[in-house]
Design an enzyme around this catalytic site. Structure first.
Site, PDB file in Angstrom:
ATOM      1  N   CYS A   1      76.826 -32.660  67.034  1.00 59.26           N
ATOM      2  CA  CYS A   1      76.150 -33.891  67.772  1.00 59.26           C
ATOM      3  C   CYS A   1      75.198 -33.789  66.160  1.00 59.26           C
ATOM      4  CB  CYS A   1      75.666 -32.735  68.356  1.00 59.26           C
ATOM      5  SG  CYS A   1      75.846 -32.069  70.210  1.00 59.26           S
TER       6      CYS A   1
ATOM      7  N   ARG B   1      75.457 -37.037  70.999  1.00 57.59           N
ATOM      8  CA  ARG B   1      76.206 -35.976  71.417  1.00 57.59           C
ATOM      9  C   ARG B   1      77.755 -35.833  71.946  1.00 57.59           C
ATOM     10  NH1 ARG B   1      76.805 -33.203  76.818  1.00 57.59           N
ATOM     11  NH2 ARG B   1      76.653 -35.503  76.909  1.00 57.59           N
ATOM     12  N   LEU B   2      78.451 -34.722  71.489  1.00 60.17           N
ATOM     13  CA  LEU B   2      79.797 -34.682  71.714  1.00 60.17           C
ATOM     14  C   LEU B   2      79.735 -33.810  73.127  1.00 60.17           C
ATOM     15  CD1 LEU B   2      83.070 -35.804  71.752  1.00 60.17           C
ATOM     16  CD2 LEU B   2      82.240 -33.538  69.715  1.00 60.17           C
ATOM     17  N   SER B   3      80.151 -34.026  74.599  1.00 58.92           N
ATOM     18  CA  SER B   3      80.549 -32.963  75.498  1.00 58.92           C
ATOM     19  C   SER B   3      81.460 -32.316  75.392  1.00 58.92           C
ATOM     20  CB  SER B   3      80.352 -34.121  76.778  1.00 58.92           C
ATOM     21  OG  SER B   3      79.491 -34.886  76.605  1.00 58.92           O
TER      22      SER B   3
END
Length: 55
Positions: free
Chosen positions: A2, A49-51
């Site tokens: 993130c 944000r990275l899921s």
């Protein structure tokens, strides 16, 4: 992964939302799944944000 970006103004002016969006846009590789911006009277924060889906 993130990414977080921020601006703090000491002269009493509010940070520009467009500036924060450009800063978080430069971190697109840190997380393309979600983006947000928060502004206050003299401070602004932005994030990417990275899921991550764990198998």
């Amino acid at each position: 992964m993130c990414g977080i970006a921020g601006i703090l103004k000491y002269n009493g002016q509010q940070p520009q939302e467009e500036t924060l969006k450009q800063m978080t846009g430069a971190m697109n590789h840190r997380g393309p799944n979600h983006e947000g911006v928060w502004l206050d009277s003299r401070m602004g924060l932005g994030f990417r944000r990275l899921s991550v889906i764990d198998l």
